[in-house]
Design a protein around this motif. Sequence first.
Motif, PDB file in Angstrom:
ATOM      1  N   TYR A 273      -7.627 -13.849 -35.641  1.00  0.00           N
ATOM      2  CA  TYR A 273      -6.977 -12.600 -36.047  1.00  0.00           C
ATOM      3  C   TYR A 273      -6.701 -11.729 -34.829  1.00  0.00           C
ATOM      4  O   TYR A 273      -5.610 -11.151 -34.691  1.00  0.00           O
ATOM      5  CB  TYR A 273      -7.879 -11.870 -37.037  1.00  0.00           C
ATOM      6  CG  TYR A 273      -7.319 -10.559 -37.553  1.00  0.00           C
ATOM      7  CD1 TYR A 273      -6.380 -10.535 -38.584  1.00  0.00           C
ATOM      8  CD2 TYR A 273      -7.748  -9.350 -37.020  1.00  0.00           C
ATOM      9  CE1 TYR A 273      -5.876  -9.342 -39.072  1.00  0.00           C
ATOM     10  CE2 TYR A 273      -7.244  -8.146 -37.497  1.00  0.00           C
ATOM     11  CZ  TYR A 273      -6.315  -8.146 -38.527  1.00  0.00           C
ATOM     12  OH  TYR A 273      -5.820  -6.948 -38.995  1.00  0.00           O
TER      13      TYR A 273
ATOM     14  N   SER B 238      -3.910 -13.463 -32.713  1.00  0.00           N
ATOM     15  CA  SER B 238      -2.701 -13.910 -33.436  1.00  0.00           C
ATOM     16  C   SER B 238      -2.468 -15.398 -33.224  1.00  0.00           C
ATOM     17  O   SER B 238      -1.405 -15.846 -32.799  1.00  0.00           O
ATOM     18  CB  SER B 238      -1.465 -13.119 -32.975  1.00  0.00           C
ATOM     19  OG  SER B 238      -1.609 -11.751 -33.283  1.00  0.00           O
TER      20      SER B 238
ATOM     21  N   GLY C 150      -2.890 -11.573 -43.395  1.00  0.00           N
ATOM     22  CA  GLY C 150      -2.253 -10.269 -43.619  1.00  0.00           C
ATOM     23  C   GLY C 150      -3.269  -9.267 -44.117  1.00  0.00           C
ATOM     24  O   GLY C 150      -3.424  -9.067 -45.326  1.00  0.00           O
ATOM     25  N   ALA C 151      -3.995  -8.656 -43.201  1.00  0.00           N
ATOM     26  CA  ALA C 151      -5.027  -7.688 -43.589  1.00  0.00           C
ATOM     27  C   ALA C 151      -5.106  -6.582 -42.548  1.00  0.00           C
ATOM     28  O   ALA C 151      -4.933  -6.826 -41.353  1.00  0.00           O
ATOM     29  CB  ALA C 151      -6.378  -8.381 -43.720  1.00  0.00           C
ATOM     30  N   ASP C 152      -5.383  -5.361 -43.006  1.00  0.00           N
ATOM     31  CA  ASP C 152      -5.595  -4.240 -42.092  1.00  0.00           C
ATOM     32  C   ASP C 152      -7.045  -4.195 -41.614  1.00  0.00           C
ATOM     33  O   ASP C 152      -7.324  -3.809 -40.482  1.00  0.00           O
ATOM     34  CB  ASP C 152      -5.239  -2.916 -42.782  1.00  0.00           C
ATOM     35  CG  ASP C 152      -3.754  -2.823 -43.100  1.00  0.00           C
ATOM     36  OD1 ASP C 152      -2.950  -3.345 -42.312  1.00  0.00           O
ATOM     37  OD2 ASP C 152      -3.417  -2.238 -44.146  1.00  0.00           O
ATOM     38  N   ASP C 153      -7.950  -4.594 -42.493  1.00  0.00           N
ATOM     39  CA  ASP C 153      -9.379  -4.600 -42.159  1.00  0.00           C
ATOM     40  C   ASP C 153      -9.878  -6.039 -42.238  1.00  0.00           C
ATOM     41  O   ASP C 153     -10.072  -6.582 -43.331  1.00  0.00           O
ATOM     42  CB  ASP C 153     -10.146  -3.707 -43.136  1.00  0.00           C
ATOM     43  CG  ASP C 153     -11.591  -3.499 -42.709  1.00  0.00           C
ATOM     44  OD1 ASP C 153     -12.203  -4.455 -42.192  1.00  0.00           O
ATOM     45  OD2 ASP C 153     -12.124  -2.392 -42.917  1.00  0.00           O
TER      46      ASP C 153
ATOM     47  N   TRP D 241     -11.571  -8.478 -45.323  1.00  0.00           N
ATOM     48  CA  TRP D 241     -10.912  -9.733 -45.688  1.00  0.00           C
ATOM     49  C   TRP D 241     -11.901 -10.887 -45.632  1.00  0.00           C
ATOM     50  O   TRP D 241     -11.928 -11.729 -46.536  1.00  0.00           O
ATOM     51  CB  TRP D 241      -9.737  -9.991 -44.736  1.00  0.00           C
ATOM     52  CG  TRP D 241      -8.875 -11.147 -45.149  1.00  0.00           C
ATOM     53  CD1 TRP D 241      -7.751 -11.105 -45.917  1.00  0.00           C
ATOM     54  CD2 TRP D 241      -9.108 -12.536 -44.840  1.00  0.00           C
ATOM     55  NE1 TRP D 241      -7.250 -12.378 -46.109  1.00  0.00           N
ATOM     56  CE2 TRP D 241      -8.059 -13.277 -45.464  1.00  0.00           C
ATOM     57  CE3 TRP D 241     -10.068 -13.221 -44.120  1.00  0.00           C
ATOM     58  CZ2 TRP D 241      -7.965 -14.657 -45.364  1.00  0.00           C
ATOM     59  CZ3 TRP D 241      -9.977 -14.605 -44.030  1.00  0.00           C
ATOM     60  CH2 TRP D 241      -8.944 -15.311 -44.635  1.00  0.00           C
TER      61      TRP D 241
END
Length: 301
Positions: A51, A54, A60-63, A67
């Motif tokens: 994460y 990349s 697809g997570a903000d935190d 997740w």
Amino acid sequence: MTARLFDNSGAAISLFDDQDRLLYGNTQYYDLICHPQGTYPYWPDIVRDNYAKSQGLIIGADDIELWIEAALAKRRVQAYRQFEVDAWDGRWLLMTETQIQDGGLLDIGVDITEAKNITTALKQEYENALVKAETDLLTDMGNRHALERLRNILMSKGRHFQVTALMIDIDQFKPYNDTLGHLQGDLCLRQVAQSIRNSLRVSEAYPIRLGGDEFLVLMLGAPLSLAQQVARKIRSSVRKSAIPHPTTGSGLITLSMGLASREIADSESLSLLLKDADDALYQAKRSGRDCIIDPQGCSES
């Protein structure tokens, strides 16, 4: 021998123990993670590192911690689980998770990029065909299928809408067609349709060709005063086009238009709106054509 077989399979294969530590990964699996081959990190650390850099499978997570917590809760709920994921390098993988003895987990990722691309292309073809099925090919406006779709969309919203309908008819179009021929008639229809589209400078306005020389414009949330302005713009645009008509008194193409407005709550009220607009259009024709009739029966020439 088994490791070589796994490497030649083309799939990304990994085995985790009951504590989610990597016990085995083939070459294809290590290509998906940030850790070098021969190291055996824990699954949450693999996810965190991928994460952060990349790399590997897209998350697809903000935190990321939330997740990971949610993902861990799913990893051993079922004996077998299957799902699709995409990777940062553009590939799609079909992932399977299978529980083995002592709480271990076998993960296998198969590249399905080609199949996914084919599916996407087919879906796009279908959507294109759907658009064409709802588009009048002569005028590039919506057709009656588009009107039905719009009706369904309005009904699905579950609340009332103020909708204004403008019915438009080309005056004495049959003698125009009979005199000049259908090719010239088609050109006239395209010119009128262009004038209608160019006059719709309001949001939520939907132009539709109902058939022949009859057009409909539905305006969602537009007050009657704005719809009257639109009608005048359409009439003015057609007059400026100065399309010759051999059998009218003015010698030019003119339009009859009928306006109606209602609060739409269900399919029946939309049908009543269309009838009101059609009645107003009929009144415009009876009033000598080349005019606009609004819901109060007022004529504007």
